[in-house]
Design a protein around this motif. Structure first.
Motif, PDB file in Angstrom:
ATOM      1  N   ALA A  30       2.372  10.966   5.106  1.00  0.00           N
ATOM      2  CA  ALA A  30       1.971  10.425   3.631  1.00  0.00           C
ATOM      3  C   ALA A  30       2.123   8.946   3.686  1.00  0.00           C
ATOM      4  O   ALA A  30       1.595   8.207   3.068  1.00  0.00           O
ATOM      5  CB  ALA A  30       2.326  11.080   2.521  1.00  0.00           C
ATOM      6  N   VAL A  31       3.217   8.724   4.106  1.00  0.00           N
ATOM      7  CA  VAL A  31       3.806   7.265   4.218  1.00  0.00           C
ATOM      8  C   VAL A  31       3.962   6.840   5.717  1.00  0.00           C
ATOM      9  O   VAL A  31       4.683   7.625   6.640  1.00  0.00           O
ATOM     10  CB  VAL A  31       5.317   7.279   3.666  1.00  0.00           C
ATOM     11  N   SER A  32       3.334   5.814   6.298  1.00  0.00           N
ATOM     12  CA  SER A  32       3.389   5.299   7.464  1.00  0.00           C
ATOM     13  C   SER A  32       4.225   3.946   7.638  1.00  0.00           C
ATOM     14  O   SER A  32       4.117   3.112   6.393  1.00  0.00           O
ATOM     15  CB  SER A  32       2.034   5.055   8.223  1.00  0.00           C
ATOM     16  N   LEU A  33       4.736   3.298   8.627  1.00  0.00           N
ATOM     17  CA  LEU A  33       5.503   2.150   8.644  1.00  0.00           C
ATOM     18  C   LEU A  33       4.390   0.879   9.339  1.00  0.00           C
ATOM     19  O   LEU A  33       4.025   1.253  10.567  1.00  0.00           O
ATOM     20  CB  LEU A  33       6.595   2.270   9.597  1.00  0.00           C
ATOM     21  N   GLY A  34       4.349  -0.123   8.601  1.00  0.00           N
ATOM     22  CA  GLY A  34       3.534  -1.313   9.105  1.00  0.00           C
ATOM     23  C   GLY A  34       4.646  -2.308   9.696  1.00  0.00           C
ATOM     24  O   GLY A  34       5.597  -2.588   8.839  1.00  0.00           O
ATOM     25  N   LEU A  35       4.098  -2.702  10.817  1.00  0.00           N
ATOM     26  CA  LEU A  35       4.915  -3.589  11.384  1.00  0.00           C
ATOM     27  C   LEU A  35       4.368  -4.981  11.160  1.00  0.00           C
ATOM     28  O   LEU A  35       4.181  -6.093  12.095  1.00  0.00           O
ATOM     29  CB  LEU A  35       5.303  -3.430  12.942  1.00  0.00           C
ATOM     30  N   TRP A  36       3.592  -5.476  10.158  1.00  0.00           N
ATOM     31  CA  TRP A  36       3.041  -6.660   9.969  1.00  0.00           C
ATOM     32  C   TRP A  36       4.108  -7.800   9.726  1.00  0.00           C
ATOM     33  O   TRP A  36       4.160  -8.815  10.116  1.00  0.00           O
ATOM     34  CB  TRP A  36       2.231  -6.570   8.573  1.00  0.00           C
ATOM     35  N   ALA A 224      -4.248   2.673   3.655  1.00  0.00           N
ATOM     36  CA  ALA A 224      -4.197   1.723   2.615  1.00  0.00           C
ATOM     37  C   ALA A 224      -2.948   0.681   3.281  1.00  0.00           C
ATOM     38  O   ALA A 224      -1.954   0.978   3.452  1.00  0.00           O
ATOM     39  CB  ALA A 224      -3.651   1.968   1.227  1.00  0.00           C
ATOM     40  N   PHE A 225      -3.469  -0.516   3.309  1.00  0.00           N
ATOM     41  CA  PHE A 225      -2.272  -1.753   3.764  1.00  0.00           C
ATOM     42  C   PHE A 225      -2.135  -2.452   2.496  1.00  0.00           C
ATOM     43  O   PHE A 225      -3.091  -2.456   1.308  1.00  0.00           O
ATOM     44  CB  PHE A 225      -2.576  -2.526   4.722  1.00  0.00           C
ATOM     45  N   SER A 226      -1.170  -3.284   2.255  1.00  0.00           N
ATOM     46  CA  SER A 226      -0.536  -3.899   0.994  1.00  0.00           C
ATOM     47  C   SER A 226      -0.816  -2.937  -0.224  1.00  0.00           C
ATOM     48  O   SER A 226      -1.197  -3.412  -1.209  1.00  0.00           O
ATOM     49  CB  SER A 226      -1.536  -5.034   0.763  1.00  0.00           C
ATOM     50  N   PRO A 227      -0.116  -1.679  -0.095  1.00  0.00           N
ATOM     51  CA  PRO A 227      -0.066  -1.102  -1.163  1.00  0.00           C
ATOM     52  C   PRO A 227       0.689  -1.430  -2.518  1.00  0.00           C
ATOM     53  O   PRO A 227       0.314  -1.106  -3.595  1.00  0.00           O
ATOM     54  CB  PRO A 227       0.392   0.283  -0.904  1.00  0.00           C
ATOM     55  N   LEU A 228       1.677  -2.379  -2.179  1.00  0.00           N
ATOM     56  CA  LEU A 228       2.478  -2.771  -3.362  1.00  0.00           C
ATOM     57  C   LEU A 228       2.030  -4.308  -3.695  1.00  0.00           C
ATOM     58  O   LEU A 228       2.692  -5.123  -4.303  1.00  0.00           O
ATOM     59  CB  LEU A 228       3.757  -2.832  -2.837  1.00  0.00           C
ATOM     60  N   ALA A 229       0.941  -4.507  -3.269  1.00  0.00           N
ATOM     61  CA  ALA A 229       0.347  -5.894  -3.675  1.00  0.00           C
ATOM     62  C   ALA A 229       1.330  -7.036  -3.282  1.00  0.00           C
ATOM     63  O   ALA A 229       1.634  -8.032  -3.873  1.00  0.00           O
ATOM     64  CB  ALA A 229      -0.067  -6.045  -5.152  1.00  0.00           C
ATOM     65  N   GLN A 230       1.841  -6.842  -1.955  1.00  0.00           N
ATOM     66  CA  GLN A 230       2.568  -8.021  -1.398  1.00  0.00           C
ATOM     67  C   GLN A 230       3.978  -8.014  -2.007  1.00  0.00           C
ATOM     68  O   GLN A 230       4.436  -8.972  -2.065  1.00  0.00           O
ATOM     69  CB  GLN A 230       2.086  -9.126  -1.201  1.00  0.00           C
ATOM     70  N   GLY A 231       4.235  -7.051  -2.650  1.00  0.00           N
ATOM     71  CA  GLY A 231       5.602  -7.077  -3.215  1.00  0.00           C
ATOM     72  C   GLY A 231       5.501  -7.136  -4.672  1.00  0.00           C
ATOM     73  O   GLY A 231       6.510  -6.889  -5.464  1.00  0.00           O
ATOM     74  N   LEU A 232       4.265  -7.349  -5.336  1.00  0.00           N
ATOM     75  CA  LEU A 232       4.153  -7.412  -6.647  1.00  0.00           C
ATOM     76  C   LEU A 232       4.521  -6.306  -7.609  1.00  0.00           C
ATOM     77  O   LEU A 232       4.953  -6.369  -8.900  1.00  0.00           O
ATOM     78  CB  LEU A 232       2.833  -7.952  -7.085  1.00  0.00           C
ATOM     79  N   LEU A 233       4.011  -5.052  -6.796  1.00  0.00           N
ATOM     80  CA  LEU A 233       4.325  -3.837  -7.432  1.00  0.00           C
ATOM     81  C   LEU A 233       5.727  -3.219  -6.996  1.00  0.00           C
ATOM     82  O   LEU A 233       5.946  -2.232  -6.318  1.00  0.00           O
ATOM     83  CB  LEU A 233       3.192  -2.858  -6.938  1.00  0.00           C
ATOM     84  N   SER A 234       6.710  -4.215  -7.272  1.00  0.00           N
ATOM     85  CA  SER A 234       8.040  -3.692  -6.976  1.00  0.00           C
ATOM     86  C   SER A 234       8.991  -4.258  -8.145  1.00  0.00           C
ATOM     87  O   SER A 234       8.522  -4.826  -9.123  1.00  0.00           O
ATOM     88  CB  SER A 234       8.517  -4.352  -5.563  1.00  0.00           C
ATOM     89  N   ASN A 235      10.236  -3.952  -8.012  1.00  0.00           N
ATOM     90  CA  ASN A 235      11.401  -4.506  -9.081  1.00  0.00           C
ATOM     91  C   ASN A 235      11.615  -5.682  -8.866  1.00  0.00           C
ATOM     92  O   ASN A 235      12.489  -6.315  -9.549  1.00  0.00           O
ATOM     93  CB  ASN A 235      12.412  -3.508  -9.022  1.00  0.00           C
ATOM     94  N   LYS A 236      11.071  -6.656  -7.500  1.00  0.00           N
ATOM     95  CA  LYS A 236      11.511  -7.979  -7.333  1.00  0.00           C
ATOM     96  C   LYS A 236      11.329  -8.682  -8.374  1.00  0.00           C
ATOM     97  O   LYS A 236      12.324 -10.079  -8.813  1.00  0.00           O
ATOM     98  CB  LYS A 236      10.849  -8.215  -5.917  1.00  0.00           C
ATOM     99  N   VAL A 298      -0.291   5.850   3.318  1.00  0.00           N
ATOM    100  CA  VAL A 298      -0.006   4.309   2.785  1.00  0.00           C
ATOM    101  C   VAL A 298       0.856   3.748   3.866  1.00  0.00           C
ATOM    102  O   VAL A 298       1.756   4.258   4.421  1.00  0.00           O
ATOM    103  CB  VAL A 298       0.361   4.345   1.501  1.00  0.00           C
ATOM    104  N   LEU A 299       0.607   2.308   4.069  1.00  0.00           N
ATOM    105  CA  LEU A 299       1.299   1.518   4.953  1.00  0.00           C
ATOM    106  C   LEU A 299       2.519   0.835   4.332  1.00  0.00           C
ATOM    107  O   LEU A 299       1.985   0.062   3.346  1.00  0.00           O
ATOM    108  CB  LEU A 299       0.350   0.823   5.976  1.00  0.00           C
ATOM    109  N   VAL A 300       3.572   1.067   4.563  1.00  0.00           N
ATOM    110  CA  VAL A 300       4.598   0.460   3.872  1.00  0.00           C
ATOM    111  C   VAL A 300       5.443  -0.586   4.826  1.00  0.00           C
ATOM    112  O   VAL A 300       5.533  -0.391   6.260  1.00  0.00           O
ATOM    113  CB  VAL A 300       5.709   1.306   3.098  1.00  0.00           C
ATOM    114  N   GLY A 301       5.750  -1.870   4.472  1.00  0.00           N
ATOM    115  CA  GLY A 301       6.563  -2.634   5.217  1.00  0.00           C
ATOM    116  C   GLY A 301       8.002  -2.349   4.653  1.00  0.00           C
ATOM    117  O   GLY A 301       8.191  -1.991   3.341  1.00  0.00           O
TER     118      GLY A 301
END
Length: 334
Positions: A30-36, A224-236, A298-301
């Protein structure tokens, strides 16, 4: 550094969910690792190795690359090849490794887009960099407005028939072109199984294109790549721009202008909803993509192993979204 004496944990498959990729026999985590990101020539090898080991020991079997990932282009594949050789080689048959070609890799007319010459040469180079005999999925990375689709798909089919890839995939393809690609690959008896697209709560373009329905009709999976909208959908970015964030450090794909007052307000409201669900914002954003079964993975970095563990723990086996929660997410993000 783990090295050759490292042995994977026996519990590595205990907590991950595996989802069938379209109508194929292949299941992806369900969660894959992207090496972008975070696998460039400037990255610490020990840190990269630790990320991959953490992913695998927590059930992530799918590692996604492309010929141009870095920087410089090719460096992510080279670094992953070192990790395969030093640590993961005994587990090759437990891994799904993908790479892509379609963006600029070398000067001249044969190092870009979708010609048979470029795709064939690029895959050979990728295999050499990663020290592999084959990849599990070989993608065409983007639609080519000039090369006949028959030639591009023919190159993917040739790679599969040559034993250099097990399955063919496409990336950044719209619905109309995906249908045509699927028809061509079917006529060539080539196992086409997946389309990799950008998708997140903040990026709904594929919904307007009807891509979910198209994937179901063609029997292909979606990832899906960029599932966190380049980090916008995080607590950062709840309280401004931290010094180690992607905006502050790079600014290449995410800019300070993207973080408007309206966007910050949306992030805070989504974060509040995630807390009500007992999740972090990234966990909710990933769960949202997987909510209806249209997406295989979903691809997560990640820059830290803890991020991988957090994403997995909050995405696998979580409660379904209520109709009210989905409506609220739509209202906030629209």
């Amino acid at each position: 550094m783990a090295g050759e004496n490292w042995t994977a944990a026996d519990t590595r498959y205990n907590n991950m969910k595996y989802i069938r990729c379209g109508n194929s026999g292949l299941k992806l985590p369900a969660v894959s690792l992207g090496l972008w990101h975070n696998f460039s020539s400037a990255a610490s090898f020990d840190s990269m190795e630790e990320l991959c080991i953490t992913a695998f020991e927590n059930g992530i079997t799918h590692f996604d690359l492309a010929n141009n990932y870095g920087p410089p282009p090719g460096s992510a594949e080279e670094n992953f090849g070192r990790i395969i050789s030093s640590t993961l080689k005994p587990y090759r048959d437990e891994l799904v490794i993908s790479t892509k070609a379609g963006y600029t890799m070398w000067p001249g007319p044969y190092g870009d887009w979708g010609s048979r010459k470029y795709l064939t040469a690029s895959l050979d180079q990728s295999l050499k960099r990663m020290k592999l005999d084959y990849v599990d999925i070989f993608y065409h990375h983007r639609m080519d407005p000039e090369t006949p689709l028959e030639e591009t798909m023919g190159a993917l089919a040739q790679a599969v028939k040559a034993g250099k890839a097990l399955y063919a995939g496409i990336s950044n393809y719209d619905s109309r072109t995906m249908v045509k690609a699927a028809e061509i690959l079917s006529s060539l008896d080539c196992p086409f199984i997946i389309n990799q697209v950008r998708y997140s709560i903040f990026d709904r373009r594929i919904e307007r294109d009807g891509l979910k329905e198209t994937a179901a009709k063609t029997g292909a999976g979606l990832i899906a790549f960029s599932p966190l909208a380049q980090g916008l959908l995080s607590n950062k970015y709840l309280h401004g721009i931290p010094g180690d964030s992607r905006i502050a450090v790079s600014g290449q794909f995410l800019h300070e202008s993207d973080l408007t007052d309206e966007r910050i307000s949306q992030i805070k409201r989504l974060n509040a909803l995630a807390e009500k669900r007992g999740q972090t914002l990234p966990q909710m954003a990933l769960s949202w993509i997987l909510r209806d079964g249209a997406f295989t993975s979903v691809l997560v970095g990640a820059s830290k192993p803890s991020q991988i563990v957090e994403n997995i723990s909050g995405v696998v086996n979580v409660r379904d979204f209520t109709r009210e929660e989905l409506s609220e997410i739509d209202s906030i993000s629209s």
